[in-house]
Each structure stands twice: as C-alpha cells, then as structure tokens.
Design an enzyme around this catalytic site. Sequence first.
Site, PDB file in Angstrom:
ATOM      1  N   ARG A 160       0.317  -1.389   0.052  1.00 28.84           N
ATOM      2  CA  ARG A 160      -0.171   0.097   0.005  1.00 28.84           C
ATOM      3  C   ARG A 160       0.679   1.228  -0.038  1.00 28.84           C
ATOM      4  NH1 ARG A 160      -4.188   1.974   4.235  1.00 28.84           N
ATOM      5  NH2 ARG A 160      -5.276   3.055   3.216  1.00 28.84           N
TER       6      ARG A 160
ATOM      7  N   HIS B 107       0.180   4.418  -2.469  1.00 26.45           N
ATOM      8  CA  HIS B 107       0.347   5.572  -2.277  1.00 26.45           C
ATOM      9  C   HIS B 107       1.637   7.076  -2.680  1.00 26.45           C
ATOM     10  CE1 HIS B 107      -3.077   5.542   1.075  1.00 26.45           C
ATOM     11  NE2 HIS B 107      -3.089   4.848   0.387  1.00 26.45           N
TER      12      HIS B 107
ATOM     13  N   ASN C 226      -3.497   8.577   4.475  1.00 29.76           N
ATOM     14  CA  ASN C 226      -2.614   8.558   4.885  1.00 29.76           C
ATOM     15  C   ASN C 226      -2.637   7.814   6.680  1.00 29.76           C
ATOM     16  OD1 ASN C 226      -1.803   7.603   2.158  1.00 29.76           O
ATOM     17  ND2 ASN C 226      -0.910  10.331   2.424  1.00 29.76           N
TER      18      ASN C 226
ATOM     19  N   HIS D 108      -5.941  -5.801  -3.009  1.00 23.23           N
ATOM     20  CA  HIS D 108      -7.255  -6.081  -2.250  1.00 23.23           C
ATOM     21  C   HIS D 108      -7.455  -7.243  -1.501  1.00 23.23           C
ATOM     22  CE1 HIS D 108      -8.744  -1.314  -2.038  1.00 23.23           C
ATOM     23  NE2 HIS D 108      -7.039  -1.531  -1.820  1.00 23.23           N
TER      24      HIS D 108
HETATM   25  C1  HEM Z   1      -8.442   2.240  -6.556  1.00 20.18           C
HETATM   26  C2  HEM Z   1      -8.587   2.888  -5.333  1.00 20.18           C
HETATM   27  C3  HEM Z   1      -8.356   2.165  -4.605  1.00 20.18           C
HETATM   28  C4  HEM Z   1      -8.795   2.247  -2.797  1.00 20.18           C
HETATM   29  C5  HEM Z   1      -9.846   3.193  -2.455  1.00 20.18           C
HETATM   30  C6  HEM Z   1      -8.271   1.644  -1.604  1.00 20.18           C
HETATM   31  C7  HEM Z   1      -8.411   1.715  -0.520  1.00 20.18           C
HETATM   32  C8  HEM Z   1      -8.273   1.343   0.627  1.00 20.18           C
HETATM   33  C9  HEM Z   1      -8.724   1.392   1.601  1.00 20.18           C
HETATM   34  C10 HEM Z   1      -9.653   2.900   1.973  1.00 20.18           C
HETATM   35  C11 HEM Z   1      -7.848   0.684   3.088  1.00 20.18           C
HETATM   36  C12 HEM Z   1      -7.973   0.596   4.002  1.00 20.18           C
HETATM   37  C13 HEM Z   1      -7.498   1.697   4.516  1.00 20.18           C
HETATM   38  C14 HEM Z   1      -7.826   1.313   6.464  1.00 20.18           C
HETATM   39  O1  HEM Z   1      -8.630   1.537   6.597  1.00 20.18           O
HETATM   40  O2  HEM Z   1      -6.935   0.606   7.135  1.00 20.18           O
HETATM   41  C15 HEM Z   1      -6.488   0.122   1.671  1.00 20.18           C
HETATM   42  C16 HEM Z   1      -6.105  -0.520   2.569  1.00 20.18           C
HETATM   43  C17 HEM Z   1      -5.267  -1.505   1.013  1.00 20.18           C
HETATM   44  N1  HEM Z   1      -4.935  -1.253   0.274  1.00 20.18           N
HETATM   45 FE1  HEM Z   1      -6.063  -0.009  -1.485  1.00 20.18          FE
HETATM   46  N2  HEM Z   1      -7.146   1.320  -2.202  1.00 20.18           N
HETATM   47  C18 HEM Z   1      -7.228   1.520  -3.541  1.00 20.18           C
HETATM   48  C19 HEM Z   1      -6.116   0.603  -4.919  1.00 20.18           C
HETATM   49  C20 HEM Z   1      -4.799  -0.300  -3.795  1.00 20.18           C
HETATM   50  C21 HEM Z   1      -3.701  -0.199  -4.791  1.00 20.18           C
HETATM   51  C22 HEM Z   1      -3.713   0.135  -6.186  1.00 20.18           C
HETATM   52  C23 HEM Z   1      -3.538  -1.108  -3.845  1.00 20.18           C
HETATM   53  C24 HEM Z   1      -1.516  -1.205  -4.493  1.00 20.18           C
HETATM   54  C25 HEM Z   1      -1.978  -2.140  -5.786  1.00 20.18           C
HETATM   55  C26 HEM Z   1      -3.878  -0.839  -2.656  1.00 20.18           C
HETATM   56  C27 HEM Z   1      -3.643  -2.037  -1.409  1.00 20.18           C
HETATM   57  C28 HEM Z   1      -4.002  -1.733  -0.277  1.00 20.18           C
HETATM   58  C29 HEM Z   1      -3.491  -2.905   0.839  1.00 20.18           C
HETATM   59  C30 HEM Z   1      -2.031  -3.773   0.426  1.00 20.18           C
HETATM   60  C31 HEM Z   1      -4.145  -2.998   2.089  1.00 20.18           C
HETATM   61  C32 HEM Z   1      -4.538  -2.853   3.436  1.00 20.18           C
HETATM   62  C33 HEM Z   1      -3.181  -2.509   4.248  1.00 20.18           C
HETATM   63  C34 HEM Z   1      -2.781  -2.888   5.207  1.00 20.18           C
HETATM   64  O3  HEM Z   1      -3.192  -3.852   6.009  1.00 20.18           O
HETATM   65  O4  HEM Z   1      -2.115  -2.309   5.988  1.00 20.18           O
HETATM   66  N3  HEM Z   1      -4.728  -0.628  -2.291  1.00 20.18           N
HETATM   67  N4  HEM Z   1      -7.250   0.508   0.268  1.00 20.18           N
END
Ligand code: HEM
Length: 360
Positions: free
Chosen positions: A80, A84, A112, A213
Amino acid sequence: MASASASSSLSTMSLLLLLAICISSLCSPTRADEFDYPPLVNGLSFSFYKSKCPNLDSIVRDFLKNSFKNNIGLAAGLLRLHFHDCFVQGCDGSVLLDGSASGPGEQQAPPNLTLRPAAFKAINDLRALIDKACGQVVSCADVVALAARDSVYLSGGPKYKVPLGRRDGLTFATRNVTLASLPAPTSNVTKLLSVLSNINLDTTDLVALSGGHTIGLAHCTSFTNRLYPTQDPVMDKTFAKNLELTCPASNTTNTTVNDIRSPNTFDNKYYVDLLNRQGLFTSDQDMYTDKRTKSIVTSFAVNQSLFFKQFVYSIVKMGQLSVLTGGKGEIRANCSARNGDNKFLWSVVGGEGGESASVF
Ligand code: HEM
Ligand SMILES: *[C@@H]1O[C@H](CO)[C@@H](O)[C@H](O)[C@H]1NC(C)=O
Ligand SMILES: *[C@@H]1O[C@H](CO)[C@@H](O)[C@H](O)[C@H]1NC(C)=O
Ligand SMILES: *[C@@H]1O[C@H](CO)[C@@H](O)[C@H](O)[C@H]1NC(C)=O
Ligand SMILES: *[C@@H]1O[C@H](CO)[C@@H](O)[C@H](O)[C@H]1NC(C)=O
Ligand SMILES: *[C@@H]1O[C@H](CO)[C@@H](O)[C@H](O)[C@H]1NC(C)=O
Ligand SMILES: *[C@@H]1O[C@H](CO)[C@@H](O)[C@H](O)[C@H]1NC(C)=O
Ligand SMILES: CC(=O)N[C@H]1CO[C@H](CO)[C@@H](O)[C@@H]1O
C-alpha cells in the site's frame, strides 16, 4: 536430447543460443521473465544498480522474508505504501517524508493515517542495510518499489522485475494534493476511472491494481458507509451481518480483513469475493456492478494467471508514474527527511558524490 548425428553447426548454434540466454540471466532456477512489461520510462532500467549495488535484491528479499515471519501484515503495509507514493505526485518517496519539520506531508493527510508505521520502519531499516553494503546510492523510492515487489511475491503472488533508477523528491505533498490524488473507498467506478485517467491508468489497470486488496486490513470507517444508516443492497446479507458485529454502529475502531477467503495470500480470491458480493469497499464492489469493469473482474476470478500477468503489467506501469531520474531530486540519506532538513547528514560517510556538499 543430444543427438550426435545431428548437424553440428545446428547444435553449436543452439548451444550458443542457450549460453546467451543463460548469460542474460533468464536461466536462473526461478524465472522472473514470464511477464510482459510496459515501456520503460527514460532513465529507469532493470539493471540500474547492477554494478553500484550488486546484492540489492537479496538484501531486500532476505530482510523481508525474515520480517514477514513475525508480521505478515507488513507485506500489505508495504504494498500500500508503494501505491500511495506513486499516486501522490509520482513515485518519489514523498510518502515517506516525516512532515513535522516542514509542514504536513502525505502522512498527515487523512487517507494516509492508516498507513502502517511498521512499513515506514521497514523502509528505514532496509535503507540502513543497503547503505552499509553499497553506500548511499539507492533511492528510498526504489526501496519502496522493491519492497512492494517482494511483498507480493513472498505472499504467494507473481515474481516480477521492477525498473530502477528513481530519485527521491524534494517536494512535500500537501494535504490537499494527497486528498485529490487518492480515491476514497466510497468512490464508484466512474469516480475511480476519472482519478486514474488523470495519471494515464485505464480500466484494466484499475481492476488489476485493486487486486492489491487480496491482502491486508481495513478499518471499519473505510466501509461503514455501506452498513449505516442503511445497508448497501448490493452487499451479501450474511457478510453484512458479520461486518456489523465487527463494526457496531456504536464503535467503529475495529479492523477486518480485505479478502475473507485468503486474507494473507496474494491470489485471485479477492475477485471471487466480488462475484459473491463480499467486497469490502464501495470502490471494490462497484467494479462488479459497473458494466465497464464487470467482465474484467470475472476474467480474473476464473483465471489467476491472467490476473498475475495483468497485475505485473499494471503495477510496473504505476511504479513509473512521474518518476524523477538522472540528476533530478536526490538520494536521501534518511528516507524520512530531505537531505537539506537532515540534522544527522554530517555524519554520513561515503555519500553520493557532490550531494551532501551542497546541503548546508
Ligand atoms: C483503486 C483505489 C483504491 C482505494 C479506494 C483504496 C482504498 C483502500 C482503503 C480505504 C484501505 C484500508 C485502509 C484502512 O482502513 O486501514 C486500503 C487498504 C489497502 N490497500 Fe487500497 N485502495 C485502492 C487501491 C489500491 C492499490 C492500487 C493497491 C496496491 C496495488 C492497494 C493496496 C492496499 C493494501 C495492501 C491494503 C491493506 C493495507 C494494510 O493492511 O496495511 N490499494 N485501500
Ligand atoms: C485545501 O482545500 C480546502 C477545501 O477544499 C481549501 O479550503 C483550502 O484553501 C485548500 N488549501 C490549500 C493550501 O490549497
Ligand atoms: C458516482 O459518484 C459520483 C460522485 O463521485 C456521482 O456524482 C455519480 O452520480 C455516481 N454515479 C453512479 C452511477 O452512481
Ligand atoms: C471487533 O471484531 C471482533 C471480530 O469480529 C469482534 O468479536 C469484536 O466484538 C469487535 N469489537 C468491537 C469493539 O466491536
Ligand atoms: C471500542 O472498542 C475498543 C476495543 O474493544 C475499545 O478499546 C474502545 O474503548 C471502544 N471505543 C468506544 C468509543 O466504545
Ligand atoms: C488464463 O490466462 C493465461 C494468461 O493470459 C492464458 O495463457 C490461459 O490460456 C488462460 N487460461 C484459460 C483457461 O483461459
Ligand atoms: C530521520 O529523519 C527523521 C525525521 O527528521 C528523524 O526523526 C530521525 O531521527 C532520522 N533518523 C536518523 C537515523 O537520523
Ligand atoms: C479519502 C479517505 O480515504 N479518507 C479516509 C481516510 O481514513 C480515515 C480514517 O480511517 C477515514 O475517516 C477517511 O474517510
């Protein structure tokens, strides 16, 4: 296989060909060359640190392999972080800057706040190891890209190459720029496509990259818009009921997994979740509602190889967004601070030629 009577010129030629392939390292036991890559940006290359830091790959891989034994969630945090970094003014390591010195950086902007502190620490720890082995030659932005790559691979995902040669940015991302660059989890596909089109990412990139995700966690606040005050009718009823137990309206400080089928494995189950209306965010589930993305979701849900192939293409594309190369930016001594703000820089030896001299 070896047929003595065969034309000797032919077998010599195939031997030479095999040798040539081996020399170009395609002959290693674990192949990293089965994928198509997007065109590389000028200044980036797959062999950028080959002579300057020959052990870079193994330093990163070994460190992360060890770290993930105690904390597999770190893999999600690192993946993530790369996302970002790249979405907000390019893959320039600005996400890493500790904003306290010169005003709020990306870390202080709302989207973030949920980036994992352990991921920032891992980048700095890696940076220290790399410095010890090679001197101050590898940018923090490249370390982030490498860490994301290995997080994918070590979680069960595809093994791919990343082009290197990024330089670290000197510009803080403001809170507003960060908010405008990162789509919210409440976004629908129309909104997502519009944000991605600003940075030349297309519909297939959106579906493939959202596959990130397949690992990691989300806080209740990222999806309670789908539970309260009214339940999103698209969401599977049992899934919704369980989410309401994890995130009661009275207390939404909890977290849950992004992919209920295989929360720590990088696979295509995230898309199977979407087919079953068990996607967590509006931004996830709407890809199975919207006509423009539905068939892509289905194609990844039924074919993991296809997903891996497209993910590699799209993340390498993402990893080249607005990169600084050549003499632009700098190689940070400390990933959390620009060299000009770094009080400890005087103690750094073997720094990149010329840079430390111009700091004070
Ligand atoms: C398309 C738009 C995207 C949105 C709206 C989005 C939104 C989010 C949100 C809201 C979370 C959870 C944050 C939390 O509540 O703790 C999250 C987690 C995560 N996102 Fe996305 N995301 C997007 C794209 C991506 C992309 C492109 C990647 C990587 C290729 C990614 C990888 C991750 C990962 C691995 C997590 C888990 C992080 C953790 O466990 O610490 N996301 N994302
Ligand atoms: C940031 O955005 C807010 C709300 O749109 C606006 O009021 C504020 O002036 C902006 N700040 C800067 C520095 O652009
Ligand atoms: C998508 O979201 C935007 C706001 O970001 C809204 O204006 C639009 O009506 C939504 N589209 C659909 C089809 O729901
Ligand atoms: C947090 O989620 C767990 C698992 O779903 C649940 O057992 C627990 O009650 C939740 N905590 C709160 C404060 O709701
Ligand atoms: C919410 O639940 C958590 C964990 O159970 C607890 O620490 C916290 O105090 C609760 N917050 C509220 C507002 O009830
Ligand atoms: C799955 O995708 C891969 C990669 O594009 C392709 O080679 C393969 O034929 C596909 N498999 C099926 C069953 O469609
Ligand atoms: C790196 O920079 C951050 C932010 O300025 C600072 O808090 C930290 O102590 C520095 N670390 C080292 C090892 O100098
Ligand atoms: C734009 C966005 O995703 N904002 C969210 C960032 O995280 C906070 C805290 O989890 C949420 O409240 C925001 O909605």
